[in-house]
Design an enzyme around this catalytic site. Structure first.
Site, short mmCIF file in Angstrom:
data_model
loop_
_atom_site.label_atom_id
_atom_site.label_comp_id
_atom_site.label_asym_id
_atom_site.label_seq_id
_atom_site.Cartn_x
_atom_site.Cartn_y
_atom_site.Cartn_z
CD GLU A 80 -2.96 1.17 0.23
OE1 GLU A 80 -3.04 0.18 -0.54
OE2 GLU A 80 -3.69 2.17 0.13
CG ASP A 81 1.30 3.07 3.20
OD1 ASP A 81 0.39 3.45 2.44
OD2 ASP A 81 1.14 2.89 4.42
#
Ligand code: MN
Length: 741
Positions: A80-81
């Protein structure tokens, strides 16, 4: 504050504490991979981002999950990051770990907005459905727990939003998974942001109470422990605690009590080795303190739906302070605290493969649960059995539950028929998709509509997966597309008509059309065309019926014409003869046993009003289109006094032929004083007279009469008379009539 490396050391220590075969080198590799990829990212509190995955892994380790879970927890925010990918994780670690991380990522991407109560359940189901591997939801819960623990650094809006989600979605999921400890912490942390004043008030009072009653708590603990030692019960753990704030908060609200009125702020736990010891301890506790009646619950004999097992009792101690005692084995305690996570771990020891059998085991666990709440629970947890459902969002954040394989068409029709019917495009997660796009869990679906939309296409019926959408599409074609259906129906009707050698001019004249429409059963030709166009009726059927009707009508017209000629001829003859002497009827072949004066091959029917039979005096009436209708001379409908001037010429002489050998249906009305066995007696008479009964209805009146309406087949008036006489002889029969008019 602990350094990152210290935190990691602590994590390793926790893991070693319960899992000697843990893959520590892979775990360290995952930690380093995550640290590297998160790089210089910082959390809002200013700490390096890596502290978050480390703490999540710590919570997962405290749940005592396996190495794969720890590794996935460390990596859970990488996809996700950071620039890390599924493939990279699959290659470096394993596809299973990549799957788990991917699963957590998908749950993270689900965006909620404030929703109504009924939406919550769907949402919880959706999260569970998306967690194909139970470890995904466990890691997600750990992630949420750590985020809630560090929520103080977020903006007030975000605090409220996350607290609401946690209270409504994650805490109930934790509860269902039997993870009491996590559930409580999630609830308390949520309450802290949802009602800071209420929360602080309770925490303050609990602190006061435990300070004030600290000595009391210690005393109770010592008393129980000492007694257990005397009894020779080994390996016991006794501890006291104050109840958690949210449970008190809820009691205050649901039972409308002040904090002082909330019964038991204190609770004690006694953990022992065996179930037998549990009941021994219960005896000891009830001997030491006065039990409050009706407060004992045996969840060992009857576990809660989430498999929670324990004995609960509330007793009154010194100074009249009530407190609850929970008694259970260490195993039960592990399950009470960690729920499915504990189960999962146990199973893991036996079955290294995980996978199928793990779920089989959870399924069995869940299927053992019985009450209504449990049913819901089971449904929510049949994770790998969710294959038949998909959960998606509306742009407003409502969750829509559709069958697996559903498309934007299904979605639109599930919102409203009008939305489906005016749909011109669909967006999924902000991107345009085709109408046959297969929706996935968590997709946000947006439908573009237009007032000038052409409406659904006929292909949509094939694309749609839900029967709801399909039937709504069909409905539309039936109703809204009348024009098109009419045009389509008309053209197939006309070609079928041509094929049968007929043309429209034969059916449209105003004296023909009503009979045609009556025959096909439609109010108008357009209506018939529409039905043909829509597929509810076939052109072939319509044309066949219309042809039959045309033949029938031409035959009837011939009769009418002949009758009119005959009447004119008779009038001429009478005039010629100069006196009113009727000519002897010319005998011709009869139809249905009826000779119509001066006519042959004549269409004849018997009137329903008076049902004449041979032997009755009869008259005929030339109808428009249906030949000659035969009435009894005494039928009110044939009463010359009631004939209108224009009709006079249509009444003609008819008589019974000599070649009668059929039977004739006729009606009787039998009026009786009602009594038991009346119907049996009437049936007996009818059967001894050897008449066929084609219908029999009874009407009972409030004043004790029964009226029988009987339709029988007789050969002639003589037989009929005999039947009537016999019926009349039956006791309590008052009248036997031949109805007419
Ligand atoms: Mn996270």
């Amino acid at each position: 504050m602990a350094t990152v490396e210290e935190r990691y050391e602590h994590l390793e220590k926790t893991i070693r504490g319960y899992n000697i075969s843990a893959d520590l080198s892979q775990i360290r590799a995952a930690y380093e991979y995550a640290r590297e990829h998160h790089g210089n990212q910082l959390r809002r509190d200013g700490t390096p981002y890596i502290t978050h995955p480390l703490q999540v892994a710590q919570i997962v380790a405290e749940m005592r999950l396996d190495s794969e879970s720890i590794i996935a927890a460390l990596l859970h925010d990488c996809i996700e990051d950071t620039d890390s990918t599924y493939d990279d994780i699959a290659k470096r670690f394993s596809p299973t770990i990549a799957d788990i991380v991917d699963g957590v990522t998908k749950l993270t991407r689900v965006k909620y907005s404030t929703m109504e109560e009924e939406q919550m359940e769907n949402l919880r189901k959706m999260l569970l459905a998306m967690s194909k591997d139970i470890r995904v939801i466990l890691i997600k819960i750990a992630d949420r727990l750590h985020n809630m623990r560090t929520m103080e650094y977020q903006t007030p809006e975000k605090q409220k939003k996350k607290a609401f989600e946690t209270m409504e979605i994650y805490a109930p999921i934790a509860h269902r998974l039997g993870m009491q400890k996590v559930k409580w912490e999630l609830e308390d942390l949520s309450l802290k942001y949802l009602d800071p004043v209420g929360y602080d008030d309770i925490v303050k009072k609990l602190d006061e109470a435990s300070r004030e009653h600290g000595a009391f708590m210690t005393t109770v603990q010592e008393q129980i422990t000492q007694r257990l030692t005397e009894m020779g019960i080994q390996n016991t753990t006794v501890y006291g605690r104050v109840k958690h704030p949210y449970s008190i908060y809820r009691k205050m609200y649901t039972q409308d009590k002040t904090m002082d009125e909330v019964y038991d702020l204190f609770a004690f736990r006694v953990l022992v080795d065996t179930v037998a010891d549990c009941y021994n301890v219960l005896g000891v506790v009830h001997d030491l303190y006065k039990p409050i009646l009706g407060r004992f619950k045996d969840y060992i004999a009857t576990p809660k739906p989430n498999m929670y097992q324990s004995l609960h009792t509330t007793v009154i101690g010194e100074a009249g302070i009530p407190f609850e005692v929970q008694i259970r084995t260490y195993d039960m305690h592990a399950i009470a605290e960690y729920g499915v996570a504990a189960h999962w771990k146990y199973k893991q020891g036996i079955n290294k493969e995980g996978g199928e059998q793990t779920y089989e085991w959870i399924r069995r666990l869940l299927e053992n649960q019985e009450d209504a709440d449990a049913e819901d629970f089971i449904h929510s947890l049949k994770i790998d059995m969710f294959a038949d459902e998909v959960f998606v969002f509306t742009p407003r954040g409502d969750v829509i539950n559709l069958p697996a394989g559903a498309t934007p068409i299904d979605f639109a029709y599930s919102i409203h028929s009008a939305m489906g019917n005016t749909m011109v495009g669909a967006k999924v997660n902000g991107r345009m998709v085709g109408f046959d796009y297969v929706l996935h869990n968590g997709d946000i679906v947006e439908i573009n509509t237009s007032k000038s939309a052409h409406g659904p296409s006929r292909d949509w019926v094939k694309i749609a997966k839900s029967s709801e959408a399909r039937s709504k599409i069909r409905q539309w074609f039936k109703k809204e597309r009348k024009e098109e259906n009419i045009a389509q129906g008309r053209s197939s009707f006309e070609s079928e008509l041509k094929h049968a050698g007929l043309n429209m001019n034969q059916i449209t004249p105003p004296d023909v059309l009503p009979a045609i429409l009556k025959r096909v059963g439609f109010q108008s030709l357009d209506e018939m065309y529409a039905a043909i166009g829509y597929g509810g009726y076939t052109a072939l059927k319509a044309v066949n019926r219309i042809r039959d009707e045309l033949i029938h009508m031409s035959k009837a017209a011939a009769v009418e014409k002949a009758a009119a000629e005959a009447a004119a001829a008779a009038a001429r003859a009478a005039k010629e003869a100069g006196e009113a002497r009727s000519a002897a009827p010319k005998r011709v072949k009869s139809e249905k046993g009826i000779v119509v004066e001066g006519l042959s091959n004549c269409l004849v029917k018997f009137s329903k009003c008076c049902t004449p039979v041979p032997g009755d005096e009869i008259v005929g009436f030339i109808t428009r289109g249906y030949g000659v209708s035969v009435h009894r001379k005494d039928c009110p409908n044939a009463d010359p006094g009631r004939r209108s001037a224009g009709e006079e010429g249509r009444w003609i002489k008819v008589s019974w032929g000599e070649d009668i050998n059929e039977s004739y249906a006729t009606s009787l009305e039998v009026v009786c004083k009602d009594r038991p066995n009346l119907l049996v007696d009437i049936s007996t008479v009818l059967s001894t007279c050897k008449v066929n009964v084609s219908s029999l209805n009874v009407h009972s009146t409030a004043d004790g009469f029964a009226i029988f309406y009987i339709t029988i087949n007789v050969t002639d008036a003589r037989q009929l008379e005999q039947v009537m006489r016999k019926l009349h002889q039956i006791s309590s029969v008052m009248k036997v009539n031949r109805p007419a008019g």
